[in-house]
Design a protein around this motif. Sequence first.
Motif, mmCIF file in Angstrom:
data_model
loop_
_atom_site.group_PDB
_atom_site.id
_atom_site.type_symbol
_atom_site.label_atom_id
_atom_site.label_comp_id
_atom_site.label_asym_id
_atom_site.label_seq_id
_atom_site.Cartn_x
_atom_site.Cartn_y
_atom_site.Cartn_z
ATOM 1 N N ARG A 1 3.853 -29.754 -17.881
ATOM 2 C CA ARG A 1 4.191 -30.281 -19.208
ATOM 3 C C ARG A 1 2.931 -30.427 -20.058
ATOM 4 N NH1 ARG A 1 8.177 -33.624 -21.579
ATOM 5 N NH2 ARG A 1 7.330 -35.204 -22.989
ATOM 6 N N GLU A 2 1.883 -31.008 -19.482
ATOM 7 C CA GLU A 2 0.631 -31.196 -20.213
ATOM 8 C C GLU A 2 -0.004 -29.859 -20.586
ATOM 9 O OE1 GLU A 2 -1.618 -33.620 -17.585
ATOM 10 O OE2 GLU A 2 -0.524 -35.474 -18.075
ATOM 11 N N ARG A 3 0.098 -28.858 -19.676
ATOM 12 C CA ARG A 3 -0.465 -27.542 -19.983
ATOM 13 C C ARG A 3 0.276 -26.887 -21.140
ATOM 14 N NH1 ARG A 3 0.152 -25.523 -15.452
ATOM 15 N NH2 ARG A 3 1.894 -24.077 -15.771
ATOM 16 N N MET A 4 1.590 -27.021 -21.163
ATOM 17 C CA MET A 4 2.377 -26.451 -22.260
ATOM 18 C C MET A 4 2.001 -27.096 -23.587
ATOM 19 S SD MET A 4 6.152 -26.317 -20.490
ATOM 20 C CE MET A 4 6.279 -25.900 -18.735
ATOM 21 N N ILE A 5 1.864 -28.414 -23.584
ATOM 22 C CA ILE A 5 1.484 -29.115 -24.813
ATOM 23 C C ILE A 5 0.096 -28.674 -25.269
ATOM 24 C CG2 ILE A 5 0.942 -31.369 -25.816
ATOM 25 C CD1 ILE A 5 3.049 -32.585 -23.957
ATOM 26 N N SER A 6 -0.844 -28.610 -24.321
ATOM 27 C CA SER A 6 -2.221 -28.225 -24.650
ATOM 28 C C SER A 6 -2.289 -26.817 -25.230
ATOM 29 C CB SER A 6 -3.098 -28.330 -23.405
ATOM 30 O OG SER A 6 -4.411 -27.902 -23.676
ATOM 31 N N GLU A 7 -1.603 -25.873 -24.585
ATOM 32 C CA GLU A 7 -1.623 -24.491 -25.071
ATOM 33 C C GLU A 7 -0.942 -24.373 -26.426
ATOM 34 O OE1 GLU A 7 -3.291 -22.105 -23.897
ATOM 35 O OE2 GLU A 7 -3.854 -22.937 -21.942
ATOM 36 N N ALA A 8 0.147 -25.112 -26.596
ATOM 37 C CA ALA A 8 0.858 -25.071 -27.877
ATOM 38 C C ALA A 8 -0.021 -25.603 -29.003
ATOM 39 C CB ALA A 8 2.147 -25.888 -27.784
ATOM 40 N N MET A 9 -0.688 -26.733 -28.755
ATOM 41 C CA MET A 9 -1.531 -27.306 -29.798
ATOM 42 C C MET A 9 -2.691 -26.382 -30.136
ATOM 43 S SD MET A 9 0.170 -29.948 -30.550
ATOM 44 C CE MET A 9 -0.963 -30.592 -31.773
ATOM 45 N N TYR B 1 1.297 -23.662 -37.317
ATOM 46 C CA TYR B 1 2.509 -24.174 -36.665
ATOM 47 C C TYR B 1 3.692 -23.233 -36.870
ATOM 48 C CZ TYR B 1 6.515 -27.214 -35.746
ATOM 49 O OH TYR B 1 7.695 -27.737 -35.265
ATOM 50 N N GLU B 2 3.956 -22.849 -38.107
ATOM 51 C CA GLU B 2 5.113 -22.005 -38.398
ATOM 52 C C GLU B 2 4.973 -20.622 -37.785
ATOM 53 O OE1 GLU B 2 7.822 -22.963 -39.596
ATOM 54 O OE2 GLU B 2 7.266 -24.967 -40.323
ATOM 55 N N GLU B 3 3.744 -20.117 -37.709
ATOM 56 C CA GLU B 3 3.525 -18.752 -37.208
ATOM 57 C C GLU B 3 3.597 -18.665 -35.682
ATOM 58 O OE1 GLU B 3 2.189 -19.196 -41.220
ATOM 59 O OE2 GLU B 3 1.675 -20.331 -39.415
ATOM 60 N N THR B 4 3.479 -19.770 -35.001
ATOM 61 C CA THR B 4 3.484 -19.763 -33.536
ATOM 62 C C THR B 4 4.918 -19.791 -33.016
ATOM 63 O OG1 THR B 4 1.377 -20.952 -33.437
ATOM 64 C CG2 THR B 4 2.730 -20.982 -31.462
ATOM 65 N N THR B 5 5.245 -18.847 -32.137
ATOM 66 C CA THR B 5 6.589 -18.783 -31.566
ATOM 67 C C THR B 5 6.626 -19.471 -30.203
ATOM 68 O OG1 THR B 5 6.179 -16.684 -30.424
ATOM 69 C CG2 THR B 5 6.968 -16.573 -32.718
ATOM 70 N N MET B 6 7.808 -19.849 -29.785
ATOM 71 C CA MET B 6 7.977 -20.440 -28.462
ATOM 72 C C MET B 6 7.589 -19.437 -27.379
ATOM 73 S SD MET B 6 9.034 -23.645 -28.596
ATOM 74 C CE MET B 6 10.112 -24.114 -27.228
ATOM 75 N N GLU B 7 7.859 -18.153 -27.625
ATOM 76 C CA GLU B 7 7.505 -17.125 -26.654
ATOM 77 C C GLU B 7 5.996 -17.039 -26.481
ATOM 78 O OE1 GLU B 7 11.518 -16.831 -27.715
ATOM 79 O OE2 GLU B 7 9.764 -16.819 -29.044
ATOM 80 N N LEU C 1 -2.595 -23.098 -30.013
ATOM 81 C CA LEU C 1 -2.035 -22.038 -30.851
ATOM 82 C C LEU C 1 -1.723 -22.542 -32.257
ATOM 83 C CD1 LEU C 1 0.386 -20.334 -28.295
ATOM 84 C CD2 LEU C 1 -1.713 -19.372 -29.245
ATOM 85 N N PHE C 2 -1.222 -23.756 -32.350
ATOM 86 C CA PHE C 2 -0.938 -24.328 -33.676
ATOM 87 C C PHE C 2 -2.228 -24.412 -34.502
ATOM 88 C CE2 PHE C 2 2.725 -26.948 -31.659
ATOM 89 C CZ PHE C 2 3.535 -25.818 -31.673
#
Length: 218
Positions: A10-18, A26-32, A20-21
């Motif tokens: 969970r923490e890795r997903m949040i870290s990687e997402a942030m 934010y809008e340009e980053t996809t869930m994929e 990319l954001f």
Amino acid sequence: MRERKAQRSRERMISEAMGLFAGKGYEETTMEAIAEAADVSPSTLYRYFPSKDLIVLASFTGNTAKFAEVFALRVKDLSVERALAEAIFAVLAVEDEEPRHALLVRSILGQSPVARARLWDYLGEQQRQLSKQLAESLQKAGDDPIVLLTARVALEVLLAAADIWRASKGRTSSRATAGALMQLLRGGNVLFPDPGPESSTQEAAPKATARKALTRKQ
């Protein structure tokens, strides 16, 4: 073991997402793209976070959850007022320690109506939780106006300090700002709505009417 592994994922997903954001927006980053960066399948990411706004909110709530924890711990040894201050300081500490991350989170929350709506729902729940804790500490009913107003004022100090910190782009200390706001409140420098003398007269009128009615019956 499973719980720790799930928490790390969970923490890795949040870290990687942030990350990319911050880099792509934010809008340009996809869930994929987030799933690929976190080295998980899209279905796994969606199982943890059904939408991007929940990732942003998780980054925010993971820190603000400290409020209830710190207050519950501190109020055992300190006055309610001091325990509230310590809880506020604990939440704001991340902004002084990790300003870039905190600014990014607040920027996204400001841009995304969905994330912002979820945030207000979350803050409402935090206020209810704090009211419950205060009611227990003050030995008052949960719907006592003193309890409800104290909880709201404490959270408003927290939010106001965070807003001032964000407006300065992290150049000021959020902890020092919160401390200054508390001093304004305690020093009587903040203006409060004044109901006027007629409010006490209006409150007394029903009591006087009741006394007259009782006298007539007697």
